[in-house]
Design a protein around this motif. Sequence first.
Motif, PDB file in Angstrom:
ATOM      1  N   ARG A   1      -2.524 -17.291  -1.186  1.00  0.00           N
ATOM      2  CA  ARG A   1      -4.105 -17.786  -1.066  1.00  0.00           C
ATOM      3  C   ARG A   1      -4.361 -18.837  -0.296  1.00  0.00           C
ATOM      4  O   ARG A   1      -5.317 -18.867   0.385  1.00  0.00           O
ATOM      5  CB  ARG A   1      -4.468 -17.780  -2.547  1.00  0.00           C
ATOM      6  CG  ARG A   1      -4.491 -16.611  -3.410  1.00  0.00           C
ATOM      7  CD  ARG A   1      -4.921 -16.962  -4.788  1.00  0.00           C
ATOM      8  NE  ARG A   1      -4.528 -16.049  -5.759  1.00  0.00           N
ATOM      9  CZ  ARG A   1      -3.765 -16.021  -6.558  1.00  0.00           C
ATOM     10  NH1 ARG A   1      -3.077 -17.242  -6.808  1.00  0.00           N
ATOM     11  NH2 ARG A   1      -3.186 -15.026  -7.295  1.00  0.00           N
TER      12      ARG A   1
ATOM     13  N   VAL B   1      -4.059 -18.003   3.337  1.00  0.00           N
ATOM     14  CA  VAL B   1      -5.146 -16.932   3.816  1.00  0.00           C
ATOM     15  C   VAL B   1      -6.687 -17.634   3.937  1.00  0.00           C
ATOM     16  O   VAL B   1      -7.278 -17.381   4.712  1.00  0.00           O
ATOM     17  CB  VAL B   1      -5.152 -15.561   2.901  1.00  0.00           C
ATOM     18  CG1 VAL B   1      -6.420 -14.854   3.331  1.00  0.00           C
ATOM     19  CG2 VAL B   1      -4.018 -15.005   3.175  1.00  0.00           C
ATOM     20  N   SER B   2      -6.738 -18.515   3.221  1.00  0.00           N
ATOM     21  CA  SER B   2      -8.072 -19.463   3.220  1.00  0.00           C
ATOM     22  C   SER B   2      -8.093 -20.499   4.143  1.00  0.00           C
ATOM     23  O   SER B   2      -9.382 -21.116   4.127  1.00  0.00           O
ATOM     24  CB  SER B   2      -8.277 -19.787   1.695  1.00  0.00           C
ATOM     25  OG  SER B   2      -7.331 -20.528   1.273  1.00  0.00           O
TER      26      SER B   2
ATOM     27  N   ARG C   1      -4.639 -16.568  10.493  1.00  0.00           N
ATOM     28  CA  ARG C   1      -3.704 -15.401  10.633  1.00  0.00           C
ATOM     29  C   ARG C   1      -2.462 -16.025   9.934  1.00  0.00           C
ATOM     30  O   ARG C   1      -2.085 -17.196   9.809  1.00  0.00           O
ATOM     31  CB  ARG C   1      -3.203 -15.158  12.140  1.00  0.00           C
ATOM     32  CG  ARG C   1      -4.218 -14.712  12.905  1.00  0.00           C
ATOM     33  CD  ARG C   1      -3.893 -14.388  14.236  1.00  0.00           C
ATOM     34  NE  ARG C   1      -3.642 -15.521  15.045  1.00  0.00           N
ATOM     35  CZ  ARG C   1      -4.817 -16.269  15.502  1.00  0.00           C
ATOM     36  NH1 ARG C   1      -6.065 -15.883  15.322  1.00  0.00           N
ATOM     37  NH2 ARG C   1      -4.594 -17.301  16.361  1.00  0.00           N
ATOM     38  N   VAL C   2      -1.786 -14.941   8.915  1.00  0.00           N
ATOM     39  CA  VAL C   2      -0.766 -15.369   8.140  1.00  0.00           C
ATOM     40  C   VAL C   2       0.569 -14.441   8.455  1.00  0.00           C
ATOM     41  O   VAL C   2      -0.025 -13.059   8.316  1.00  0.00           O
ATOM     42  CB  VAL C   2      -1.243 -15.214   6.504  1.00  0.00           C
ATOM     43  CG1 VAL C   2      -0.120 -15.725   5.778  1.00  0.00           C
ATOM     44  CG2 VAL C   2      -2.363 -16.533   6.662  1.00  0.00           C
TER      45      VAL C   2
ATOM     46  N   LEU D   1      -5.686 -10.986  -2.626  1.00  0.00           N
ATOM     47  CA  LEU D   1      -6.750 -11.617  -1.687  1.00  0.00           C
ATOM     48  C   LEU D   1      -8.170 -11.224  -2.350  1.00  0.00           C
ATOM     49  O   LEU D   1      -9.179 -12.285  -2.336  1.00  0.00           O
ATOM     50  CB  LEU D   1      -6.600 -10.855  -0.376  1.00  0.00           C
ATOM     51  CG  LEU D   1      -5.398 -11.143   0.453  1.00  0.00           C
ATOM     52  CD1 LEU D   1      -5.423 -10.381   1.939  1.00  0.00           C
ATOM     53  CD2 LEU D   1      -5.005 -12.748   0.373  1.00  0.00           C
TER      54      LEU D   1
ATOM     55  N   VAL E   1     -11.882 -13.032  -1.269  1.00  0.00           N
ATOM     56  CA  VAL E   1     -12.224 -12.879  -0.014  1.00  0.00           C
ATOM     57  C   VAL E   1     -13.352 -12.129   0.338  1.00  0.00           C
ATOM     58  O   VAL E   1     -13.568 -11.008  -0.406  1.00  0.00           O
ATOM     59  CB  VAL E   1     -10.944 -12.132   0.645  1.00  0.00           C
ATOM     60  CG1 VAL E   1     -11.222 -11.536   2.199  1.00  0.00           C
ATOM     61  CG2 VAL E   1      -9.647 -13.083   1.013  1.00  0.00           C
TER      62      VAL E   1
ATOM     63  N   ALA F   1     -10.645  -9.119   5.566  1.00  0.00           N
ATOM     64  CA  ALA F   1      -9.407  -9.382   5.780  1.00  0.00           C
ATOM     65  C   ALA F   1      -8.925  -7.978   6.455  1.00  0.00           C
ATOM     66  O   ALA F   1      -9.295  -7.004   5.923  1.00  0.00           O
ATOM     67  CB  ALA F   1      -8.764 -10.055   4.662  1.00  0.00           C
TER      68      ALA F   1
ATOM     69  N   ILE G   1      -5.014  -6.365   6.813  1.00  0.00           N
ATOM     70  CA  ILE G   1      -3.583  -6.389   6.473  1.00  0.00           C
ATOM     71  C   ILE G   1      -2.788  -5.609   7.227  1.00  0.00           C
ATOM     72  O   ILE G   1      -3.218  -4.329   7.066  1.00  0.00           O
ATOM     73  CB  ILE G   1      -3.315  -6.062   5.041  1.00  0.00           C
ATOM     74  CG1 ILE G   1      -4.046  -7.372   4.130  1.00  0.00           C
ATOM     75  CG2 ILE G   1      -1.817  -6.458   4.799  1.00  0.00           C
ATOM     76  CD1 ILE G   1      -4.045  -7.219   2.670  1.00  0.00           C
TER      77      ILE G   1
ATOM     78  N   ARG H   1      -9.893 -12.497   8.335  1.00  0.00           N
ATOM     79  CA  ARG H   1      -8.522 -13.122   8.100  1.00  0.00           C
ATOM     80  C   ARG H   1      -7.564 -11.952   8.487  1.00  0.00           C
ATOM     81  O   ARG H   1      -7.971 -10.631   8.245  1.00  0.00           O
ATOM     82  CB  ARG H   1      -8.290 -13.204   6.540  1.00  0.00           C
ATOM     83  CG  ARG H   1      -9.125 -14.379   6.108  1.00  0.00           C
ATOM     84  CD  ARG H   1      -8.844 -15.703   6.455  1.00  0.00           C
ATOM     85  NE  ARG H   1      -9.856 -16.566   6.118  1.00  0.00           N
ATOM     86  CZ  ARG H   1     -10.001 -17.703   6.741  1.00  0.00           C
ATOM     87  NH1 ARG H   1      -9.698 -17.836   7.864  1.00  0.00           N
ATOM     88  NH2 ARG H   1     -11.015 -18.568   6.305  1.00  0.00           N
TER      89      ARG H   1
ATOM     90  N   LEU I   1      -3.494 -10.781   8.162  1.00  0.00           N
ATOM     91  CA  LEU I   1      -2.115 -10.846   7.517  1.00  0.00           C
ATOM     92  C   LEU I   1      -1.228  -9.715   7.960  1.00  0.00           C
ATOM     93  O   LEU I   1      -1.570  -8.591   7.989  1.00  0.00           O
ATOM     94  CB  LEU I   1      -2.589 -10.749   5.948  1.00  0.00           C
ATOM     95  CG  LEU I   1      -1.348 -10.679   5.086  1.00  0.00           C
ATOM     96  CD1 LEU I   1      -0.523 -11.907   5.123  1.00  0.00           C
ATOM     97  CD2 LEU I   1      -1.840 -10.579   3.572  1.00  0.00           C
TER      98      LEU I   1
END
Length: 182
Positions: A13, A16-17, A23-24, A42, A47, A119, A121, A151, A153
């Motif tokens: 968390r 991501v924030s 970018r994670v 998320l 999010v 986001a 993913i 975001r 991921l």
Amino acid sequence: MSLPVFEIADALRAAVSSADRPRVLLKAPTGSGKSTEVPGMLLDAGVQGMILVVEPRRMAARLLAGWVAKQRGTSVGREVGHAVRFDSKYGNETKILYLTDGVFQRWIQDDPQLHGIGAVIFDEFHERSLHADVALALCREAQQVLRPDLRILIMSATLDMPQLTSLLNAKSVVSEGRQYPV
């Protein structure tokens, strides 16, 4: 049920924030709960906008949407949905959408700003394909030029963390645990 991915929930968390590097990379073993639990984490972390989970295969997108919807006490097409070639179940109330890389590539070409998306993913990133690579490139461009709040991921059990962290200027989170031997 307590899956190993819950052990890194706070770190995920926070990553991501982060405003400086949105970018994670998440590396976690098969069976740790990446595909089923991270999108909900998320969403529950606040999010804003729909969370897209890009899958390399249609069957995976449909099955994951069904399982996650059941876990969240809803049916497919409501809070959790899927969009694959020739089969889509989602609506205005959908917050988590599992879709294939080909469908996502078409979406981002039609709407480069990804309106309403909070986001993206990329799941099972080790299963590289031309669709996935182009989709990630378009998503990164959208983030850099149009949507700094978006975001991204990237998840897999087998990520080359040092190389990808440098290439994508991403934060990295690693989970070591596994629920069952695979």
